[in-house]
Write an enzyme that holds these catalytic residues in place. Sequence first.
Site, PDB file in Angstrom:
ATOM      1  N   ASN A  24      -5.340   7.087   7.541  1.00 47.35           N
ATOM      2  CA  ASN A  24      -5.516   6.559   6.192  1.00 47.35           C
ATOM      3  C   ASN A  24      -6.835   5.811   6.112  1.00 47.35           C
ATOM      4  O   ASN A  24      -7.192   5.084   7.049  1.00 47.35           O
ATOM      5  CB  ASN A  24      -4.359   5.621   5.837  1.00 47.35           C
TER       6      ASN A  24
ATOM      7  N   TYR B 126       0.861  -1.178   0.000  1.00 47.00           N
ATOM      8  CA  TYR B 126       0.000   0.000   0.000  1.00 47.00           C
ATOM      9  C   TYR B 126       0.901   1.232   0.000  1.00 47.00           C
ATOM     10  O   TYR B 126       2.081   1.141  -0.324  1.00 47.00           O
ATOM     11  CB  TYR B 126      -0.891  -0.119   1.253  1.00 47.00           C
TER      12      TYR B 126
ATOM     13  N   ASN C  39      -0.695  11.552   0.121  1.00 49.85           N
ATOM     14  CA  ASN C  39       0.111  10.361  -0.169  1.00 49.85           C
ATOM     15  C   ASN C  39       0.753  10.495  -1.537  1.00 49.85           C
ATOM     16  O   ASN C  39       0.239  11.224  -2.394  1.00 49.85           O
ATOM     17  CB  ASN C  39      -0.801   9.122  -0.177  1.00 49.85           C
TER      18      ASN C  39
ATOM     19  N   LYS D 213      -5.777  -2.187  -2.746  1.00 48.22           N
ATOM     20  CA  LYS D 213      -6.925  -1.945  -1.854  1.00 48.22           C
ATOM     21  C   LYS D 213      -7.647  -3.263  -1.565  1.00 48.22           C
ATOM     22  O   LYS D 213      -8.079  -3.514  -0.450  1.00 48.22           O
ATOM     23  CB  LYS D 213      -7.908  -0.959  -2.492  1.00 48.22           C
TER      24      LYS D 213
ATOM     25  N   ARG E  68      -6.242  10.139 -10.853  1.00 48.80           N
ATOM     26  CA  ARG E  68      -5.630  10.815  -9.682  1.00 48.80           C
ATOM     27  C   ARG E  68      -5.108   9.727  -8.744  1.00 48.80           C
ATOM     28  O   ARG E  68      -5.748   9.368  -7.765  1.00 48.80           O
ATOM     29  CB  ARG E  68      -6.702  11.683  -8.996  1.00 48.80           C
TER      30      ARG E  68
ATOM     31  N   ASP F  85     -14.127   5.935  -1.782  1.00 48.56           N
ATOM     32  CA  ASP F  85     -13.169   5.837  -0.684  1.00 48.56           C
ATOM     33  C   ASP F  85     -12.494   7.169  -0.390  1.00 48.56           C
ATOM     34  O   ASP F  85     -12.285   7.536   0.769  1.00 48.56           O
ATOM     35  CB  ASP F  85     -12.130   4.786  -1.089  1.00 48.56           C
ATOM     36  N   ASP F  86     -12.154   7.911  -1.433  1.00 44.99           N
ATOM     37  CA  ASP F  86     -11.410   9.161  -1.242  1.00 44.99           C
ATOM     38  C   ASP F  86     -12.284  10.247  -0.623  1.00 44.99           C
ATOM     39  O   ASP F  86     -11.803  11.056   0.165  1.00 44.99           O
ATOM     40  CB  ASP F  86     -10.834   9.635  -2.584  1.00 44.99           C
TER      41      ASP F  86
ATOM     42  N   GLU G 102     -12.221   4.567  -6.674  1.00 44.33           N
ATOM     43  CA  GLU G 102     -10.928   4.877  -6.068  1.00 44.33           C
ATOM     44  C   GLU G 102     -10.076   5.700  -7.028  1.00 44.33           C
ATOM     45  O   GLU G 102      -9.890   5.323  -8.192  1.00 44.33           O
ATOM     46  CB  GLU G 102     -10.216   3.554  -5.742  1.00 44.33           C
ATOM     47  N   ASP G 103      -9.566   6.793  -6.535  1.00 43.00           N
ATOM     48  CA  ASP G 103      -8.585   7.605  -7.252  1.00 43.00           C
ATOM     49  C   ASP G 103      -9.029   8.063  -8.642  1.00 43.00           C
ATOM     50  O   ASP G 103      -8.245   8.062  -9.604  1.00 43.00           O
ATOM     51  CB  ASP G 103      -7.227   6.876  -7.291  1.00 43.00           C
TER      52      ASP G 103
HETATM   53  N1  LIG Z   1      -4.841   9.718   3.901  1.00 40.27           N
HETATM   54  C1  LIG Z   1      -5.830   9.252   3.195  1.00 40.27           C
HETATM   55  O1  LIG Z   1      -6.530   8.321   3.574  1.00 40.27           O
HETATM   56  C2  LIG Z   1      -6.141   9.899   1.899  1.00 40.27           C
HETATM   57  C3  LIG Z   1      -5.289  10.771   1.332  1.00 40.27           C
HETATM   58  N2  LIG Z   1      -5.594  11.372   0.133  1.00 40.27           N
HETATM   59  C4  LIG Z   1      -4.598  12.237  -0.447  1.00 40.27           C
HETATM   60  O2  LIG Z   1      -5.084  13.553  -0.514  1.00 40.27           O
HETATM   61  C5  LIG Z   1      -4.516  14.200  -1.636  1.00 40.27           C
HETATM   62  C6  LIG Z   1      -5.623  14.909  -2.388  1.00 40.27           C
HETATM   63  O3  LIG Z   1      -6.554  13.991  -2.860  1.00 40.27           O
HETATM   64  P1  LIG Z   1      -7.959  14.492  -3.438  1.00 40.27           P
HETATM   65  O4  LIG Z   1      -8.669  15.332  -2.466  1.00 40.27           O
HETATM   66  O5  LIG Z   1      -8.649  13.329  -3.957  1.00 40.27           O
HETATM   67  O6  LIG Z   1      -7.444  15.396  -4.654  1.00 40.27           O
HETATM   68  P2  LIG Z   1      -8.234  16.497  -5.442  1.00 40.27           P
HETATM   69  O7  LIG Z   1      -7.517  16.675  -6.723  1.00 40.27           O
HETATM   70  O8  LIG Z   1      -9.674  16.216  -5.473  1.00 40.27           O
HETATM   71  O9  LIG Z   1      -8.033  17.824  -4.570  1.00 40.27           O
HETATM   72  C7  LIG Z   1      -6.824  18.501  -4.436  1.00 40.27           C
HETATM   73  C8  LIG Z   1      -7.090  19.856  -3.868  1.00 40.27           C
HETATM   74  O10 LIG Z   1      -5.854  20.434  -3.515  1.00 40.27           O
HETATM   75  C9  LIG Z   1      -5.790  21.731  -4.053  1.00 40.27           C
HETATM   76  N3  LIG Z   1      -4.417  22.101  -4.342  1.00 40.27           N
HETATM   77  C10 LIG Z   1      -3.589  21.587  -5.279  1.00 40.27           C
HETATM   78  N4  LIG Z   1      -2.404  22.202  -5.225  1.00 40.27           N
HETATM   79  C11 LIG Z   1      -2.472  23.113  -4.246  1.00 40.27           C
HETATM   80  C12 LIG Z   1      -1.583  24.061  -3.718  1.00 40.27           C
HETATM   81  N5  LIG Z   1      -0.342  24.172  -4.185  1.00 40.27           N
HETATM   82  N6  LIG Z   1      -2.003  24.845  -2.709  1.00 40.27           N
HETATM   83  C13 LIG Z   1      -3.244  24.730  -2.236  1.00 40.27           C
HETATM   84  N7  LIG Z   1      -4.145  23.841  -2.679  1.00 40.27           N
HETATM   85  C14 LIG Z   1      -3.757  23.052  -3.688  1.00 40.27           C
HETATM   86  C15 LIG Z   1      -6.630  21.688  -5.305  1.00 40.27           C
HETATM   87  O11 LIG Z   1      -6.998  23.017  -5.621  1.00 40.27           O
HETATM   88  P3  LIG Z   1      -7.823  23.415  -6.935  1.00 40.27           P
HETATM   89  O12 LIG Z   1      -9.167  22.873  -6.702  1.00 40.27           O
HETATM   90  O13 LIG Z   1      -7.768  24.881  -6.934  1.00 40.27           O
HETATM   91  O14 LIG Z   1      -7.136  22.763  -8.085  1.00 40.27           O
HETATM   92  C16 LIG Z   1      -7.770  20.814  -4.822  1.00 40.27           C
HETATM   93  O15 LIG Z   1      -8.718  21.567  -4.145  1.00 40.27           O
HETATM   94  C17 LIG Z   1      -3.766  13.138  -2.420  1.00 40.27           C
HETATM   95  O16 LIG Z   1      -2.401  13.244  -2.147  1.00 40.27           O
HETATM   96  C18 LIG Z   1      -4.269  11.841  -1.866  1.00 40.27           C
HETATM   97  O17 LIG Z   1      -3.288  10.845  -1.877  1.00 40.27           O
HETATM   98  C19 LIG Z   1      -6.765  11.149  -0.501  1.00 40.27           C
HETATM   99  C20 LIG Z   1      -7.659  10.273   0.019  1.00 40.27           C
HETATM  100  C21 LIG Z   1      -7.389   9.539   1.241  1.00 40.27           C
HETATM  101  C1  LIG Z   2      -5.325   6.592   0.646  1.00 44.55           C
HETATM  102  C2  LIG Z   2      -5.981   6.965  -0.584  1.00 44.55           C
HETATM  103  O1  LIG Z   2      -7.047   6.470  -0.884  1.00 44.55           O
HETATM  104  C3  LIG Z   2      -5.373   7.948  -1.437  1.00 44.55           C
HETATM  105  O2  LIG Z   2      -4.339   8.508  -1.103  1.00 44.55           O
HETATM  106  O3  LIG Z   2      -5.933   8.183  -2.507  1.00 44.55           O
HETATM  107 MG   LIG Z   3      -7.521   6.771  -2.914  1.00 46.90          MG
END
Ligand SMILES: NC(=O)C1=CN([C@@H]2O[C@H](COP(=O)(O)OP(=O)(O)OC[C@H]3O[C@@H](n4cnc5c(N)ncnc54)[C@H](OP(=O)(O)O)[C@@H]3O)[C@@H](O)[C@H]2O)C=CC1
Ligand SMILES: CC(=O)C(=O)O
Ligand SMILES: [Mg+2]
Length: 643
Positions: free
Chosen positions: A543, A191, A499, A262, A244, A357-358, A334-335
């Site tokens: 996570n 993972y 991540n 997963k 993504r 999941d996200d 997912e993603d």
């Molecule tokens: N720990 C866990 O369990 C999980 C972790 N994650 C992690 O979270 C991260 C984001 O995932 P997700 O929400 O799906 O992604 P999205 O693409 O949906 O969202 C990313 C967001 O971050 C913003 N962003 C990008 N660059 C910047 C910057 N330089 N400064 C400020 N804001 C910024 C984007 O802004 P804009 O809208 O303006 O483009 C957007 O709002 C990934 O790294 C993923 O691995 C996700 C799910 C679960």
């Molecule tokens: C953990 C997870 O689902 C992600 O980073 O997208």
């Molecule tokens: Mg994910």
Amino acid sequence: MISLKAGSFLQNNSTSFSGISSFSHSQRKVSAPVVVALNSNGRGGERKFKALMESTLKEIREGASALDMDPKPNPGAGVEDVYGEDRATEDQPVTPWTTSVASGYSLLRDPHHNKGLAFTDKERDAHYVRGLLPPAVVTQELQEKKLMHNLRQYQVPLQRYMALMDLQERNQRLFYKLLIDNVEELLPVVYTPTVGEACQKYGSIFRRPQGLYISLKEKGKILEVLKNWPEKKIQVIVVTDGERILGLGDLGCQGMGIPVGKLALYTALGGVRPSSCLPVTIDVGTNNEELLKDEFYIGIRQKRATGQEYSELLHEFMCAVKQNYGEKVLIQFEDFANHNAFELLAKYRASHLVFNDDIQGTASVVLAGVVAALKLVGGTLAEHTFLFLGAGEAGTGIAELIALEMSKQTKAPIEETRKKIWLVDSKGLIVSSRMESLQHFKKPWAHEHEPLKTLLDAVKAIKPTVLIGSSGVGKTFTKEVVEAMASFNERPVIFALSNPTSQSECTAEQAYTWSKGRAIFASGSPFDPVECNGKVFVPGQANNAYIFPGFGLGLVISGAIRVHDDMLLAASEALAGQVTEDNFDKGLIYPPFCNIRKISAEIAANVASKAYELGLATRLPRPANLVKYAESCMYSPVYRNYR
Ligand SMILES: NC(=O)C1=CN([C@@H]2O[C@H](COP(=O)(O)OP(=O)(O)OC[C@H]3O[C@@H](n4cnc5c(N)ncnc54)[C@H](OP(=O)(O)O)[C@@H]3O)[C@@H](O)[C@H]2O)C=CC1
Ligand SMILES: CC(=O)C(=O)O
Ligand SMILES: [Mg+2]
């Protein structure tokens, strides 16, 4: 080789039995009467096979009652013992059925039944593997010891990943035994973070295909493609379109590592059987120029399809899944990139059992961490102020669930509780003056405030008690940001969710050092314990892997037909309830992963209980003790004895 086929005849040495359609589960185009075709391969196996068939039929028809749970497993709930594997004990062996009765050389190459050197002498004789293995007979424990020893020799994480994937392809039970018994050590390999690197290099390290690939080439034929998958009883599908992948962006078809990883966790952490899990990658192209130029790329070489072409392919997939596997198969998105993720969830949540999941799993895990953190920092949820860096799937998903829980606790309308939560995206703080240009999922968070460009400005102005990173951009929680958090919070709560590790907003060491050991810190990818001012700090891992395996198990065992937000709250509550005083003493806001199966059973029970309460469960009657029931449904990787 003795093969069992539905609706087909074998040309030579064949004997037919009819009327055993109950055996038809793993072959497509099943038409009654089912024909069993026998090729005795010159081993005089015909009589033996007939006897074997009769005893196995008897076992399947009658034997199930012997060890059934009370109440009986309900086929509709998808927890029945399709392969008879749960009934296998030392005294009551079972036949290693696949689409054929695996034997000899092919048995050693069948990952579902292969035991390697753990085949006993008796089994080696009975299944024609004598001489195909060296003479030593070893236990599964010794095999595990050897493999762990070998894995630890690898210095490069990707080599460990590849060794584990090879093991999964070779000996499935041993793979899961390793993963279950060494979860804290191996989770970072199968993972995040290593799976991220594996996806980036998936084309180069690709050996044997895993999961199901559905590309634009399969348009109009998706149902047929699903039927190519060897298993019929699918309960959980994890699907990505690769746009993504973690915080690594568009990896196209190479995103397959994510559904595969997963689902390995669904089995290891949640006890869902591997045979009922299906990883899927939808390949609509990629906008990743490097991959398009890479000669080893495994996907279709074109820019991503969008609009109608995209939604038609996805719709065909969703319909085919329901048609092939029924109403109760869980589809975990997912993603996906957020422009598709929110839409797919909204479109299918009323007609399918879908879970993102996200958006949803992450929300549930972070809410649990926040609720647990309140024990250390004090105050109620509504008394805290939240600031997010990142307003996409994870950020707005978490924000909405926190606001929902606040609203339930205070009886205030959700429009009010949302005001305690602020988000920053790539353009700065989300405020009402930006309303017109905001994507729909950001609009509820556009509060009255002057525009602010940077995170540091937002931290200073909003003075959050909880800071959550969900932008996918690493190193964004700078020294100034953490110091600012520590300047007005005795115990600043900091989540660096992005991540893999390279994208983490800050490291555990930075969070503890810059806050002078006062931060309560958790991150999406794991960090080692840190020593700061003579004290050891153990960071938690925030996570969604804590949630989705138990959440999915809860849906499966209750036969749930839809996901409801209250189930996410139920999962969150169960997880927060598993944090012990001992964990709190170490500054942890999540329980350690080594207890994850117990945690998953608690989550599954709470989710199932909510499904019954909401009238969304179809498995009746409701088991009296849902935790025990969840535990009893969990897959065990211990070898079975073969007759
Ligand atoms: N720990 C866990 O369990 C999980 C972790 N994650 C992690 O979270 C991260 C984001 O995932 P997700 O929400 O799906 O992604 P999205 O693409 O949906 O969202 C990313 C967001 O971050 C913003 N962003 C990008 N660059 C910047 C910057 N330089 N400064 C400020 N804001 C910024 C984007 O802004 P804009 O809208 O303006 O483009 C957007 O709002 C990934 O790294 C993923 O691995 C996700 C799910 C679960
Ligand atoms: C953990 C997870 O689902 C992600 O980073 O997208
Ligand atoms: Mg994910």
